[in-house]
Design a protein around this motif. Structure first.
Motif, PDB file in Angstrom:
ATOM      1  N   PRO A  48       1.075 -18.393  40.271  1.00  0.00           N
ATOM      2  CA  PRO A  48       0.256 -19.340  41.033  1.00  0.00           C
ATOM      3  C   PRO A  48      -0.345 -18.723  42.299  1.00  0.00           C
ATOM      4  O   PRO A  48      -0.790 -19.445  43.181  1.00  0.00           O
ATOM      5  N   VAL A  49      -0.349 -17.389  42.380  1.00  0.00           N
ATOM      6  CA  VAL A  49      -0.865 -16.694  43.565  1.00  0.00           C
ATOM      7  C   VAL A  49      -2.303 -16.246  43.318  1.00  0.00           C
ATOM      8  O   VAL A  49      -2.580 -15.522  42.357  1.00  0.00           O
ATOM      9  N   GLU A  50      -3.216 -16.687  44.189  1.00  0.00           N
ATOM     10  CA  GLU A  50      -4.612 -16.259  44.089  1.00  0.00           C
ATOM     11  C   GLU A  50      -4.741 -14.827  44.623  1.00  0.00           C
ATOM     12  O   GLU A  50      -4.103 -14.453  45.602  1.00  0.00           O
ATOM     13  N   ARG A  51      -5.571 -14.022  43.952  1.00  0.00           N
ATOM     14  CA  ARG A  51      -5.859 -12.655  44.405  1.00  0.00           C
ATOM     15  C   ARG A  51      -7.309 -12.620  44.868  1.00  0.00           C
ATOM     16  O   ARG A  51      -8.230 -12.576  44.060  1.00  0.00           O
ATOM     17  N   GLU A  52      -7.474 -12.663  46.188  1.00  0.00           N
ATOM     18  CA  GLU A  52      -8.816 -12.790  46.775  1.00  0.00           C
ATOM     19  C   GLU A  52      -9.743 -11.655  46.361  1.00  0.00           C
ATOM     20  O   GLU A  52     -10.932 -11.850  46.181  1.00  0.00           O
ATOM     21  N   ASP A  53      -9.185 -10.448  46.258  1.00  0.00           N
ATOM     22  CA  ASP A  53     -10.020  -9.287  45.996  1.00  0.00           C
ATOM     23  C   ASP A  53      -9.363  -8.433  44.906  1.00  0.00           C
ATOM     24  O   ASP A  53      -9.037  -7.265  45.126  1.00  0.00           O
ATOM     25  N   TYR A  54      -9.144  -9.054  43.748  1.00  0.00           N
ATOM     26  CA  TYR A  54      -8.482  -8.327  42.672  1.00  0.00           C
ATOM     27  C   TYR A  54      -9.420  -7.259  42.136  1.00  0.00           C
ATOM     28  O   TYR A  54     -10.567  -7.539  41.762  1.00  0.00           O
ATOM     29  N   ARG A  55      -8.948  -6.034  42.102  1.00  0.00           N
ATOM     30  CA  ARG A  55      -9.755  -4.906  41.622  1.00  0.00           C
ATOM     31  C   ARG A  55      -9.224  -4.457  40.274  1.00  0.00           C
ATOM     32  O   ARG A  55      -8.029  -4.274  40.097  1.00  0.00           O
ATOM     33  N   VAL A  56     -10.149  -4.285  39.331  1.00  0.00           N
ATOM     34  CA  VAL A  56      -9.774  -3.885  37.985  1.00  0.00           C
ATOM     35  C   VAL A  56     -10.508  -2.593  37.632  1.00  0.00           C
ATOM     36  O   VAL A  56     -11.701  -2.438  37.901  1.00  0.00           O
ATOM     37  N   GLY A  95      -6.014   4.003  37.079  1.00  0.00           N
ATOM     38  CA  GLY A  95      -6.156   5.304  36.442  1.00  0.00           C
ATOM     39  C   GLY A  95      -7.527   5.569  35.876  1.00  0.00           C
ATOM     40  O   GLY A  95      -7.709   6.478  35.067  1.00  0.00           O
ATOM     41  N   ARG A  96      -8.512   4.812  36.331  1.00  0.00           N
ATOM     42  CA  ARG A  96      -9.883   4.967  35.838  1.00  0.00           C
ATOM     43  C   ARG A  96     -10.820   5.251  37.011  1.00  0.00           C
ATOM     44  O   ARG A  96     -10.592   4.767  38.130  1.00  0.00           O
ATOM     45  N   PRO A  97     -11.905   5.980  36.754  1.00  0.00           N
ATOM     46  CA  PRO A  97     -12.768   6.407  37.874  1.00  0.00           C
ATOM     47  C   PRO A  97     -13.606   5.285  38.472  1.00  0.00           C
ATOM     48  O   PRO A  97     -14.055   5.378  39.616  1.00  0.00           O
ATOM     49  N   TYR A  98     -13.834   4.218  37.721  1.00  0.00           N
ATOM     50  CA  TYR A  98     -14.702   3.136  38.197  1.00  0.00           C
ATOM     51  C   TYR A  98     -13.908   1.826  38.249  1.00  0.00           C
ATOM     52  O   TYR A  98     -12.909   1.637  37.556  1.00  0.00           O
ATOM     53  N   SER A  99     -14.422   0.911  39.057  1.00  0.00           N
ATOM     54  CA  SER A  99     -13.757  -0.391  39.174  1.00  0.00           C
ATOM     55  C   SER A  99     -14.707  -1.390  39.805  1.00  0.00           C
ATOM     56  O   SER A  99     -15.766  -1.028  40.341  1.00  0.00           O
ATOM     57  N   PHE A 100     -14.328  -2.652  39.766  1.00  0.00           N
ATOM     58  CA  PHE A 100     -15.040  -3.682  40.537  1.00  0.00           C
ATOM     59  C   PHE A 100     -14.020  -4.734  40.964  1.00  0.00           C
ATOM     60  O   PHE A 100     -12.919  -4.837  40.406  1.00  0.00           O
ATOM     61  N   ALA A 101     -14.402  -5.482  41.975  1.00  0.00           N
ATOM     62  CA  ALA A 101     -13.505  -6.486  42.553  1.00  0.00           C
ATOM     63  C   ALA A 101     -13.970  -7.885  42.162  1.00  0.00           C
ATOM     64  O   ALA A 101     -15.168  -8.135  41.983  1.00  0.00           O
ATOM     65  N   TYR A 102     -12.993  -8.783  42.069  1.00  0.00           N
ATOM     66  CA  TYR A 102     -13.263 -10.143  41.598  1.00  0.00           C
ATOM     67  C   TYR A 102     -12.199 -11.051  42.192  1.00  0.00           C
ATOM     68  O   TYR A 102     -11.033 -10.665  42.292  1.00  0.00           O
ATOM     69  N   ARG A 103     -12.600 -12.259  42.616  1.00  0.00           N
ATOM     70  CA  ARG A 103     -11.614 -13.197  43.146  1.00  0.00           C
ATOM     71  C   ARG A 103     -10.919 -13.876  41.968  1.00  0.00           C
ATOM     72  O   ARG A 103     -11.506 -14.687  41.257  1.00  0.00           O
ATOM     73  N   LEU A 104      -9.648 -13.535  41.763  1.00  0.00           N
ATOM     74  CA  LEU A 104      -8.873 -14.028  40.623  1.00  0.00           C
ATOM     75  C   LEU A 104      -8.024 -15.208  41.071  1.00  0.00           C
ATOM     76  O   LEU A 104      -7.113 -15.067  41.880  1.00  0.00           O
ATOM     77  N   PRO A 105      -8.317 -16.414  40.566  1.00  0.00           N
ATOM     78  CA  PRO A 105      -7.571 -17.605  41.011  1.00  0.00           C
ATOM     79  C   PRO A 105      -6.113 -17.591  40.541  1.00  0.00           C
ATOM     80  O   PRO A 105      -5.712 -16.788  39.690  1.00  0.00           O
ATOM     81  N   ALA A 106      -5.328 -18.489  41.106  1.00  0.00           N
ATOM     82  CA  ALA A 106      -3.975 -18.716  40.605  1.00  0.00           C
ATOM     83  C   ALA A 106      -4.051 -19.086  39.131  1.00  0.00           C
ATOM     84  O   ALA A 106      -4.874 -19.925  38.737  1.00  0.00           O
ATOM     85  N   TYR A 107      -3.224 -18.463  38.312  1.00  0.00           N
ATOM     86  CA  TYR A 107      -3.245 -18.644  36.856  1.00  0.00           C
ATOM     87  C   TYR A 107      -4.641 -18.432  36.272  1.00  0.00           C
ATOM     88  O   TYR A 107      -4.990 -18.994  35.238  1.00  0.00           O
ATOM     89  N   GLY A 108      -5.429 -17.612  36.946  1.00  0.00           N
ATOM     90  CA  GLY A 108      -6.825 -17.447  36.545  1.00  0.00           C
ATOM     91  C   GLY A 108      -6.990 -16.515  35.356  1.00  0.00           C
ATOM     92  O   GLY A 108      -6.221 -15.576  35.146  1.00  0.00           O
ATOM     93  N   VAL A 109      -8.033 -16.790  34.575  1.00  0.00           N
ATOM     94  CA  VAL A 109      -8.430 -15.936  33.458  1.00  0.00           C
ATOM     95  C   VAL A 109      -9.916 -15.651  33.598  1.00  0.00           C
ATOM     96  O   VAL A 109     -10.709 -16.568  33.854  1.00  0.00           O
ATOM     97  N   ALA A 110     -10.270 -14.396  33.445  1.00  0.00           N
ATOM     98  CA  ALA A 110     -11.683 -14.010  33.452  1.00  0.00           C
ATOM     99  C   ALA A 110     -11.927 -13.058  32.290  1.00  0.00           C
ATOM    100  O   ALA A 110     -11.133 -12.147  32.051  1.00  0.00           O
ATOM    101  N   VAL A 111     -13.012 -13.280  31.576  1.00  0.00           N
ATOM    102  CA  VAL A 111     -13.407 -12.400  30.471  1.00  0.00           C
ATOM    103  C   VAL A 111     -14.805 -11.893  30.767  1.00  0.00           C
ATOM    104  O   VAL A 111     -15.721 -12.684  31.025  1.00  0.00           O
ATOM    105  N   PHE A 112     -14.959 -10.567  30.745  1.00  0.00           N
ATOM    106  CA  PHE A 112     -16.228  -9.914  31.057  1.00  0.00           C
ATOM    107  C   PHE A 112     -16.742  -9.166  29.833  1.00  0.00           C
ATOM    108  O   PHE A 112     -15.981  -8.525  29.116  1.00  0.00           O
ATOM    109  N   GLU A 113     -18.047  -9.243  29.646  1.00  0.00           N
ATOM    110  CA  GLU A 113     -18.696  -8.516  28.549  1.00  0.00           C
ATOM    111  C   GLU A 113     -19.394  -7.289  29.113  1.00  0.00           C
ATOM    112  O   GLU A 113     -19.999  -7.345  30.180  1.00  0.00           O
TER     113      GLU A 113
END
Length: 636
Positions: free
Chosen positions: A570-578, A617-635
């Motif tokens: 239930p913890v929001e991640r304001e600046d989750y980087r993937v 472990g990857r050279p590139y990334s981007f940040a996204y605000r991930l809500p509590a129990y959040g799910v995001a799918v990117f194409e």
């Protein structure tokens, strides 16, 4: 001198030979009750295998149930009894009256009957399947070229009698096969399922068995209509491009007096040794897989549903109970095989024979194993000592997934591997991920009530779980009601709680599952490499402290891949980087924070551009605000 030439419907020497060898794959066209013309007379030809009977007669509505009116003639060497009864009509009830060598008279339903009296009645009915009007030729043509390993399969498991009912009626309110066909077709097409799997179709005496204790293996249950109504349902679903899978139960059968148990006064269909022929936990009988005629009965039955009723596949129940002689038994309750082991060698040979014949004769059809152990090569080729099934239910994944989801989020970091472990063996078999009826009965709670927390947290948890399931490698199966968060456990005695859809949180859950299913169907990355390591890639499988999982599903041509990020706290991640594999744009195609799913509805960018910044472990990334129990799918 040559004997009298037999008519085509009569049992001849070749029928005896093939049945005795276990290879008479269309024996159901000879045994049972069949409308025929004999000379100028029309009537019904009856045939039954009763090898240890002293005598057999047919009793029914056509002879006022007179035990002496229609004696049957015994055919050798197998003990198949036959007779022709002129004037017998379609729909009339009948049984076989068997005189045993102990002098008893027992009345048995026809094992090969195509129709049965509505319970609590136990008689068989004469049925004619020869004039069913099929119009699903295009479906069958396409099925023959279909490869389940490369195509989407999202299965909706349904029990007809409790999916929906006509409320307020004096009778039980069951939908007929035809009514159900129209309603279920609209629903599954809207939701995005590709197949329905029907529980409890073969005739059974007790509703509470859910159809898993069968007395009429060749008869669709009369609870919902006639055999022709059942065929109409299959045809209608096929015309609307929906596949049909039936539950099939070759593992055991009940002791009911009119059924297969001690059919001719002796163990006919079951093992004679009670240590092999009885399930102590279930109170049922076990088929004798070493007897050719019994193997033939079961193999021809599987072919009957697929070839006569155009069913697309069979989900074979309780496979483990067949493979292991000591399944559900204590020491002293089972008999070892000839090598002193616990494997049922006859059942293993049966499965290899069954799957080779069914799938060899019916390209594109499916044989699905519900097998709960680590038995190797369940979906392996028979030529390589596999059992030859098309697909296997992934019971290990189901157990780990549900145990993880039940945990308080505070403790999930200690069980992180329960969500990742299944990928270590995901390609050892062709798997279906299942959340079946078995998970929402017997005080196991509904799916929503397995979730920790209160109110909105429960729904958010389950949405995250469903997203993880849909993204994970493997075909998918959900039991009815789970898609809108049914609160109560399932019961066969009532319809689903459809009234819950008047409440916002249940509509939001249904919206979420619907959009997940359509995302799955329209993206090849989700299914076309389901049986290859190249189709799934972890981005971060080790983020146990935050209980976040990220992974990529790859398409074959890499034109349209999907990145999943699932947060199980239930913890929001304001600046989750993937971390991501390429310097590309990543388009947000599914976001659990939308208001239609119960999220905040906050507007956010639809496109994210990765930058050169190492992460995961990857050279590139981007940040996204991930809500509590959040799910995001990117194409991308």
């Amino acid at each position: 001198m040559a004997g009298k030439r037999k008519k085509s419907y009569e049992i001849g020497e070749l029928d005896h030979y093939l049945f005795g060898q276990g290879n008479h794959y269309e024996i159901y066209k000879k045994l049972g009750a069949h409308k025929v013309c004999s000379g100028k007379k029309t009537g019904v030809y009856f045939a039954v295998w009763a090898p240890h009977a002293k005598s057999v007669t047919v009793v029914g509505e056509f002879n006022d149930w007179d035990m002496e009116a229609n004696p049957m003639e015994r055919g050798e060497p197998l003990g198949i009894y036959t007779c022709f009864i002129p004037g017998a009509q379609e729909g009339e009830m009948y049984k076989f009256c068997i005189e045993t060598y102990s002098g008893q008279y027992i009345f048995k339903a026809d094992p090969y009957a195509n129709y049965a009296e509505l319970r609590p009645g136990t008689a068989s009915r004469v049925a004619d399947l020869s004039d069913i009007a099929w119009t699903d030729e295009l479906w069958l043509k396409n099925r023959a070229e279909w490869d389940h390993r490369k195509e989407p399969m999202s299965i909706y498991e349904v029990h007809i009698g409790s999916w929906k009912r006509h409320l307020g009626r004096e009778d039980e309110g069951f939908y007929t096969y035809r009514e159900f066909a129209k309603e279920i077709t609209k629903y599954v097409k809207d939701m995005g399922y590709t197949h329905v799997e029907l529980m409890g179709i073969a005739e059974h005496p007790f509703d509470g068995s859910w159809g898993y204790q069968v007395t009429g293996y060749f008869a669709p249950t009369s609870r919902y209509g006639t055999p022709k109504d059942f065929a109409w349902m299959i045809n209608y679903l096929h015309k609307n491009k929906v596949g049909v899978i039936l539950d099939w139960v070759p593992a055991h059968f009940p002791r009911d007096a009119h059924g297969l148990a001690d059919f001719d006064g002796t163990p006919t269909y079951e093992y004679a040794d009670p240590k092999k022929g009885e399930h102590p936990d279930w109170g049922t009988k076990i088929f004798d897989y070493g007897k050719n005629e019994v193997r033939n009965f079961l193999i021809s039955n599987a072919l009957f549903w697929i070839e006569q009723y155009h069913v697309d596949g069979l989900r074979v129940d309780a496979v483990a109970s067949m493979l292991y002689l000591d399944y559900g038994k204590q020491d002293g309750q089972w008999t070892a095989n000839k090598y002193g082991g616990n494997k049922n060698l006859e059942a293993i040979d049966f499965f290899k024979h069954l799957n080779s014949v069914v799938l060899g004769r019916n390209p594109g059809a499916l044989m699905i194993a519900e097998e709960s152990t680590a038995w190797p090569k369940v979906t392996g080729d028979v030529e390589e000592d596999g059992l030859g099934f098309s697909l296997k239910w992934n019971m290990g994944w189901m157990h780990d997934f549900t145990e993880y989801m039940k945990l308080d989020p505070l403790y999930r970091k200690g069980a992180h591997n329960q969500m990742t472990f299944a990928m270590s063996y995901a390609y050892s078999e062709n798997y279906i991920l299942v959340l079946s009826h078995d998970e929402v009965v017997h005080l196991k709670c509904s799916m929503i009530n397995k979730m920790p927390g209160l109110g909105a947290d429960k729904y958010a948890n389950l949405k995250a779980g469903y997203a993880f399931m849909m993204g994970h490698a493997g075909k998918k199966l959900l039991f009815m009601g789970q898609e809108f968060a049914q609160l109560r456990e399932w019961s066969e005695e009532r319809e689903l709680d459809w009234y819950l859809l008047a409440e916002e949180e249940h509509r939001q859950m249904q919206n979420w599952v619907r959009d997940l299913l359509h995302l799955y169907k329209r993206n090849k990355a989700m299914y076309e490499m389901d049986s290859s390591w190249e189709g799934f890639e972890w981005v971060n499988a080790d983020d146990a402290q935050r209980s976040i999982f990220s992974f990529i599903r790859h398409s074959k041509d890499c034109r349209k891949n999907l990145l999943f990020v699932c947060n199980f706290t239930p913890v929001e991640r304001e600046d989750y980087r993937v971390g991501v594999p390429k310097r590309k744009q990543y388009k947000l195609v599914l976001n659990s924070d939308e208001s239609k799913y119960g999220g905040s509805g906050e507007e956010r960018p639809l496109v994210y551009k990765s930058v050169k910044s190492e992460c995961d472990g990857r050279p590139y990334s981007f940040a996204y605000r991930l809500p509590a129990y959040g799910v995001a799918v990117f194409e991308f």
